[in-house]
Design a protein around this motif. Structure first.
Motif, short mmCIF file in Angstrom:
data_model
loop_
_atom_site.label_atom_id
_atom_site.label_comp_id
_atom_site.label_asym_id
_atom_site.label_seq_id
_atom_site.Cartn_x
_atom_site.Cartn_y
_atom_site.Cartn_z
N GLN A 14 24.01 55.97 67.87
CA GLN A 14 24.38 55.68 69.25
C GLN A 14 23.41 54.71 69.91
O GLN A 14 23.81 53.86 70.69
CB GLN A 14 24.45 56.98 70.06
CG GLN A 14 25.66 57.86 69.75
CD GLN A 14 26.98 57.22 70.15
OE1 GLN A 14 27.02 56.26 70.92
NE2 GLN A 14 28.07 57.72 69.59
N ASP A 15 22.13 54.86 69.60
CA ASP A 15 21.14 53.97 70.22
C ASP A 15 21.35 52.53 69.77
O ASP A 15 21.27 51.60 70.57
CB ASP A 15 19.72 54.40 69.84
CG ASP A 15 19.34 55.72 70.50
OD1 ASP A 15 19.88 56.00 71.59
OD2 ASP A 15 18.53 56.46 69.93
N TRP A 34 24.12 51.27 68.51
CA TRP A 34 25.44 50.85 69.02
C TRP A 34 25.34 50.36 70.47
O TRP A 34 25.91 49.34 70.84
CB TRP A 34 26.39 52.05 68.92
CG TRP A 34 27.79 51.86 69.43
CD1 TRP A 34 28.36 52.45 70.51
CD2 TRP A 34 28.80 51.02 68.85
NE1 TRP A 34 29.67 52.05 70.63
CE2 TRP A 34 29.96 51.16 69.64
CE3 TRP A 34 28.84 50.16 67.75
CZ2 TRP A 34 31.15 50.48 69.36
CZ3 TRP A 34 30.01 49.48 67.48
CH2 TRP A 34 31.15 49.64 68.27
N ARG A 35 24.58 51.07 71.26
CA ARG A 35 24.45 50.73 72.67
C ARG A 35 23.71 49.41 72.85
O ARG A 35 24.00 48.62 73.74
CB ARG A 35 23.68 51.84 73.39
CG ARG A 35 23.53 51.66 74.87
CD ARG A 35 23.20 52.97 75.52
NE ARG A 35 22.19 53.69 74.74
CZ ARG A 35 21.54 54.76 75.20
NH1 ARG A 35 21.79 55.22 76.39
NH2 ARG A 35 20.65 55.36 74.44
N ALA A 75 23.50 46.96 70.63
CA ALA A 75 24.10 45.84 69.89
C ALA A 75 25.17 45.13 70.69
O ALA A 75 25.70 45.65 71.66
CB ALA A 75 24.69 46.37 68.59
N ASN A 76 25.47 43.92 70.24
CA ASN A 76 26.64 43.21 70.77
C ASN A 76 27.86 43.66 69.98
O ASN A 76 27.85 43.64 68.75
CB ASN A 76 26.43 41.71 70.61
CG ASN A 76 27.68 40.95 70.99
OD1 ASN A 76 28.08 40.93 72.15
ND2 ASN A 76 28.35 40.37 70.00
N HIS A 77 28.92 44.03 70.69
CA HIS A 77 30.12 44.50 69.99
C HIS A 77 31.06 43.34 69.69
O HIS A 77 31.24 42.46 70.53
CB HIS A 77 30.85 45.53 70.86
CG HIS A 77 30.02 46.75 71.14
ND1 HIS A 77 30.53 47.90 71.66
CD2 HIS A 77 28.69 46.99 70.96
CE1 HIS A 77 29.57 48.79 71.80
NE2 HIS A 77 28.44 48.25 71.40
N GLN A 100 32.95 49.93 65.73
CA GLN A 100 33.47 48.66 65.29
C GLN A 100 32.30 47.77 64.88
O GLN A 100 31.15 48.15 64.96
CB GLN A 100 34.29 47.99 66.41
CG GLN A 100 35.60 48.71 66.69
CD GLN A 100 35.46 49.74 67.77
OE1 GLN A 100 34.91 49.47 68.83
NE2 GLN A 100 35.93 50.95 67.50
N ARG A 140 9.35 60.22 63.10
CA ARG A 140 9.66 61.56 63.60
C ARG A 140 9.68 62.59 62.49
O ARG A 140 9.60 63.78 62.75
CB ARG A 140 11.02 61.55 64.33
CG ARG A 140 10.97 60.93 65.71
CD ARG A 140 12.26 61.15 66.50
NE ARG A 140 13.40 60.44 65.94
CZ ARG A 140 13.66 59.16 66.12
NH1 ARG A 140 12.84 58.42 66.85
NH2 ARG A 140 14.72 58.60 65.59
N PRO A 189 34.15 69.41 71.01
CA PRO A 189 34.67 68.54 69.95
C PRO A 189 33.54 67.77 69.25
O PRO A 189 32.60 67.30 69.90
CB PRO A 189 35.59 67.56 70.70
CG PRO A 189 35.31 67.73 72.15
CD PRO A 189 34.36 68.86 72.35
N ARG A 203 9.57 71.33 65.90
CA ARG A 203 10.56 70.28 66.11
C ARG A 203 11.82 70.83 66.77
O ARG A 203 12.37 70.25 67.68
CB ARG A 203 10.92 69.61 64.79
CG ARG A 203 11.18 68.13 64.96
CD ARG A 203 11.57 67.47 63.66
NE ARG A 203 10.58 67.64 62.60
CZ ARG A 203 9.46 66.93 62.51
NH1 ARG A 203 9.18 66.02 63.41
NH2 ARG A 203 8.64 67.11 61.52
N ARG A 220 23.63 63.54 75.33
CA ARG A 220 23.50 63.88 73.92
C ARG A 220 22.59 65.09 73.72
O ARG A 220 22.78 65.91 72.84
CB ARG A 220 22.92 62.67 73.19
CG ARG A 220 22.83 62.84 71.71
CD ARG A 220 22.65 61.51 71.04
NE ARG A 220 21.77 60.64 71.80
CZ ARG A 220 21.27 59.51 71.33
NH1 ARG A 220 21.60 59.11 70.12
NH2 ARG A 220 20.49 58.75 72.05
#
Lengths: 675, 675
Positions: free
Chosen positions: A84-85, A87-88, A90-92, A124, A143, A520, B55, B88
């Motif tokens: 998600q990080d 994806w956020r 990046a350029n889609h 995508q 981590r 979900p 953790r 999240r």
């Protein structure tokens, strides 16, 4: 001259690019002792602050070689919890527009197609440059492990004690490494570099000579340089196109190298060419790929003076293509040039003790956009296998599947890449789809094939120890298990039970609900990369008494001390699970009571109570629609099935709820009984 | 005794809880000079590492008082760019299940309802504890400003120079602060604390006495303590239920305080009570709210010995309620107890120079789950107003709207809370919905009203300087502009042009596509909290020549040097925009050329080329369906409309494409002409 230190390590990774770091994510997560060295001392090639506002454009000060734009890579990132990080950030990429010369030879917008076909994936295509991808991978590694990349360190000799390669506890590979006193003094070997103050990738392009030997000579002459001998169980060369490890194990790059030279320019364009979006990137940047070499009538490239290559020559070439529109820029943050070639290493491994991955073992044109992706996928495939063998959970025969699986993919990729590159390189820039050019239909087909590559959906691994499907009917002899004792050819999954879950391919993701709290989840989110094999129990309609008894009988069989679940599961595995059993049933959620299901499907812990995160249901969610998982997976709710999913989310086997014996045989062919 | 330093600052925030930090986000983002002090020296109340795996459970070592579970708060977080991260991390709440005693007085699951009605928001209710929320807010502040919270500092005197309160450049508020040498030595004022080693909130509960005076006395007696006099333009008291600032400005808490005492227990439950999910939280924790006081037949609470309150007594009370099911735990990470009351401060401000926010000015029962949310919403409302006034963009009259708007909401909340609390407190724990209890329908209605509160959808600000809608027909005299020169009552938006965008309420979010690259965005994502007023131009179907001319005429009018866009826009505002014009048209995306639209709607920069992120379209996306924005907003594509949205995403005004004069008057009533 300093003394040579000596040390032992389970895995030594040479090269800290995307392939090396992806391997490190698995090893960090599974607690394997490893080291990772890279000859460069720092990741930032250009330290100069430019005039730009730092917050908006700080990425522009970073080195940039490749960018991720593959949906499959996003699925891997997602399984690491960093999808998600990225994806956020990046350029889609949503749409591809084609521009062609009209009768008067003026450009017009001839067509547009969708970039990623809808429905393929919840991610995508998207672009984000390599440095940021590495940042995210490093963050993950940090981590899960205290191990850090050792920079300014390069190997100078490698030897394999072949007598010991099959011995489990052995450290048969010895590598002597040298600490470089001046690691970032790269010889400037082609003139273009001198012509531009803008950060560029020429020195590591395939136009440049390999500088490793020079670096090593310099270091040896320096009194401050010292060496260390590392005895390793396994060594993986992720050291790029000029791979030093490749040379040590006698692997040779086989394939074509053309004379076509292309340039790359990352700029914020100022243009009256409408909606210019050649390859859009993050932060208003756009990447141009421009052919630099002239092409004569026989479609052969003429020689070009390489010292002429600079951002200005690239811009001139691009402007010619775009005429009558104009193009200029104030911000260029990176550029490079490269020669097109498609080659695969003659071997991927030596004795399954030294491995090659990424650019070290395959090269293709950057335009297909697969370089960094395929490199990461290589080590994503290798990492969990190495970890299982080192932990004593799996037999060394498992490691053979790395070469067979990844070599197959590299071959498929370069075949595609040859077609793709010919679309662009063999003809003048202005008539790609002109009257004598390739028709739009062919062009679209090639693009769609490219989409399948980047979505990962074209990957279909052949039958093997860990892919239980029938041999193809091509007269070839069936694969055997190599060093393994058990012939695995006889375990074959029942594909008809789940027609939407092909064995040998990545499991598709659909939404299911948590039985306890109705939240979900995409199935993908339930399969984080932690090294566990997943037993997905599609229990079907468990309100039906017959189906419910079958589910209970499965629970009993799995619970037996003889089942694979107990035989191969190490004691005290809580930190790093070996198997995880997940149920997905198809009865209405509110008609099922979690705690009435057999305990093995929602284990109890004295400390933490019941586990509420193991049973899911294919039902309507409150806010996000119905995943229709059974429909999409092609599973009949009246029968259900069991699916075995590898730690890298590929499907190994599909069978009936009664087929615990088949699973025992499947895992028995490569896993080791634990005390 | 140390000398008293003296200094000046634009805004001094007293208290660094959620309300204080939310205020700081605005000030950091808009470049206002501020300081924020808190009397506590550290944020971590319990420093002891417990036996848990760090953790998984590291949050359990942090202090925890409240948790966010309001969809509206998520929208605010989203506008700060931290919404997805919090979403999240949080536990999502999807379903509420009701358990009631049956005839034999045994608990059974009587019903379930959805937690957040579908369609209200793309975020649903979710719980995450206060410390993590503060972490995310601190992260945001740190990315936008070097200013840090000064801990271990408390105010000891405050004075307002009333002669200067209306002077723009003045610093009329003086606060003397004292650095505490031993800030974390909290007097243990009730016995319960001593009875449990588990971190708890009793010392800051309303059961505990205010310890500020004692702390101050101790500090004054200490030779190491020194003081500082801060001259501030504005002071905001976010200093909690025992607010010191409130006392200084003579604001009195008005309302009821009951004798009902409730306890709170955060545990990982071990229970045979099926699917126990009282208030599910992150990391397997569950929060129990338990009434401690006995209730007699007249529904009056009896006195309880407060020294008896401990996790054990709370667990005993909970076990009684759950019988015949059993309940125990191994992990309790926090607990507290409090007394129920609903009160609002008699004034929110003194001279619009000193303000109160959060618990300092309203209290209600934690069970309604609105405390932290409403506190953050207070300062989210105040922050951008303070910044505009300090920057000289807006008149001080704007500040009056803080008290009117937020007092209205606090009143509405406590009215709701009184009803909600009576559901639980006025009756024995086991017969909430028993035969003589409240019927399920009433119960559900109260819950639904609660959902509206947390979704922010019930907030409907009254007409004011910045809410241009008609006065309600209740015979009250219309609001005037206070200190402002212009009477604003005559500018009234045309609500019928956008029936789905009520003036005075938060603008709903639907998906629209970027005209240039087809990427879908929720409208909410286009409205980050950066201090800008948004002019949303719903241009309608601009393929239609008549509509296109109207759109072009609007562009011309906005471009005029006389328009509000130029009169009130400061020079060199690029870092911190004042206005942003966004177009959302309804023509098919592929039939519109971005660069053929008037420049003002996609401005050109010499440096960065055209702006591709200002024009959007209500069209079908490739992967995420059709947002149907025009339908949902109730806008006719043949006419369109213009919507003025406040920096906090509330709707100020709706008008026609020709109503630039109305917008001039609207902004003219409180904004200042820039040089």
């Amino acid at each position: 001259m300093a003394v040579t230190d000596a040390s032992q390590v389970d895995v030594l990774i040479i090269g800290a690019g995307p392939a090396g770091l992806m391997l490190a994510t698995w090893l960090a997560r599974t607690g394997i002792i490893f080291r990772i060295v890279d000859k460069k001392a720092s990741r930032i090639n250009s330290g100069q602050a430019d005039g730009l506002q730092s917050r908006t454009f700080e990425v522009s000060r970073l080195s940039d070689r490749k960018s991720v734009h593959a949906t499959y890579s996003f699925k891997i990132f997602d399984s690491l919890g960093i999808g998600q990080d990225i994806w956020r950030e990046a350029n889609h990429m949503l749409e591809i527009r084609f521009w062609n010369p009209d009768k008067r030879n003026l450009l017009y917008r001839s067509d547009s197609i969708v970039d990623t076909p809808p429905g393929l994936s919840r991610f995508q295509q998207a672009t984000l440059h390599q440095t940021r991808i590495e940042d995210h991978l490093l963050g993950y590694i940090g981590r899960h492990s205290p191990i850090q990349v050792e920079r300014g360190v390069m190997p100078e000799s490698l030897s394999i004690d072949t007598e010991n390669v099959d011995e489990d506890g052995a450290y048969p590979v010895s590598v002597t490494t040298r600490h470089l006193p001046n690691p970032d003094r790269e010889p400037v070997s082609i003139a273009g570099v001198a012509k531009s103050a803008v950060p560029n990738g020429l020195f590591r392009s395939n136009l440049a000579a390999d500088t490793s030997d020079t670096l090593l000579q310099d270091a040896k002459a320096d009194a401050k340089s010292h060496t260390e001998t590392i005895h390793a169980k396994y060594v993986v060369g992720c050291d790029g196109a000029h791979s030093w490890v490749r040379r040590q194990i006698g692997s040779v790059m086989e394939g074509e190298q053309t004379d076509y030279i292309w340039g790359v320019l990352d700029i914020i364009p100022i243009t009256d060419f409408r909606s210019m979006m050649i390859i859009p990137r993050e932060n208003k940047f756009v990447r141009l790929y421009i052919q630099v070499t002239e092409v004569d009538e026989d479609r052969k490239a003429s020689k070009i003076d390489r010292s002429d290559i600079s951002p200005e020559t690239l811009l001139r070439a691009a402007s010619n293509i775009l005429a009558p529109y104009t193009l200029s820029y104030k911000h260029c943050h990176w550029w490079t040039a490269y020669q097109i070639g498609q080659r695969v290493g003659s071997k991927y491994s030596s004795h399954e003790r030294v491995f090659l991955a990424g650019d070290a073992v395959h090269t293709h044109s950057p335009k297909a956009g697969q370089g960094m992706n395929i490199s990461m996928h290589d080590t994503y495939n290798l990492g969990w296998k190495l970890a299982s063998v080192i932990q004593g959970r799996a037999d060394r025969s498992l490691l053979k599947t790395y070469s067979t699986e990844r070599r197959q993919i590299a071959q498929e990729l370069i075949e595609f890449d040859q077609k793709f590159s010919r679309l662009f390189s063999g003809r003048p820039g202005t008539d790609i789809m002109g009257e004598e050019g390739i028709d739009l239909k062919t062009f679209k087909q090639v693009f769609e094939k490219g989409n399948l590559f980047s979505s990962g959906l074209s990957v279909d691994y052949a039958p093997s120890l860990i892919v239980a499907k029938p041999q193809p009917f091509n007269g070839e002899t069936p694969l055997t298990n190599g060093d393994s004792k058990v012939d695995h050819g006889s375990v074959v999954g029942k594909h008809n039970l789940a027609t939407g879950i092909p064995i040998g391919m990545r499991i598709p993701s659909h939404k299911v609900l948590n039985q306890a709290d109705a939240r979900p989840w995409h199935l993908q989110e339930l399969l984080p990369s932690n090294g566990a094999w997943r037993i997905l129990v599609f229990a079907g309609d468990i309100i039906d008494p017959a189906q419910s008894s079958r589910y209970e009988a499965l629970g009993k069989a799995l619970n037996s001390p003889d089942s694979f679940l107990h035989r191969y599961r190490p004691n005290g595995e809580s930190v790093q699970p070996c198997f995880e059993v997940l149920t997905i049933h198809s009865s209405p959620r509110k008609e099922v009571e979690l705690l009435s299901l057999p305990d093995i499907f929602h284990p109890f812990s004295e400390d933490l109570g019941w586990d509420y995160n193991k049973v899911f249901v294919d039902d309507l969610s409150y806010h996000e629609g119905h995943g229709q998982a059974y429909d999409n997976y092609g599973i009949d709710p009246r029968t259900g099935c069991v699916v075995v999913v590898r730690p890298d989310q590929y499907v190994s086997w599909v069978g009936e709820l009664e087929d615990v014996g088949e699973m025992d045989r499947f895992f028995g062919s490569f896993m080791r009984v634990q005390a």
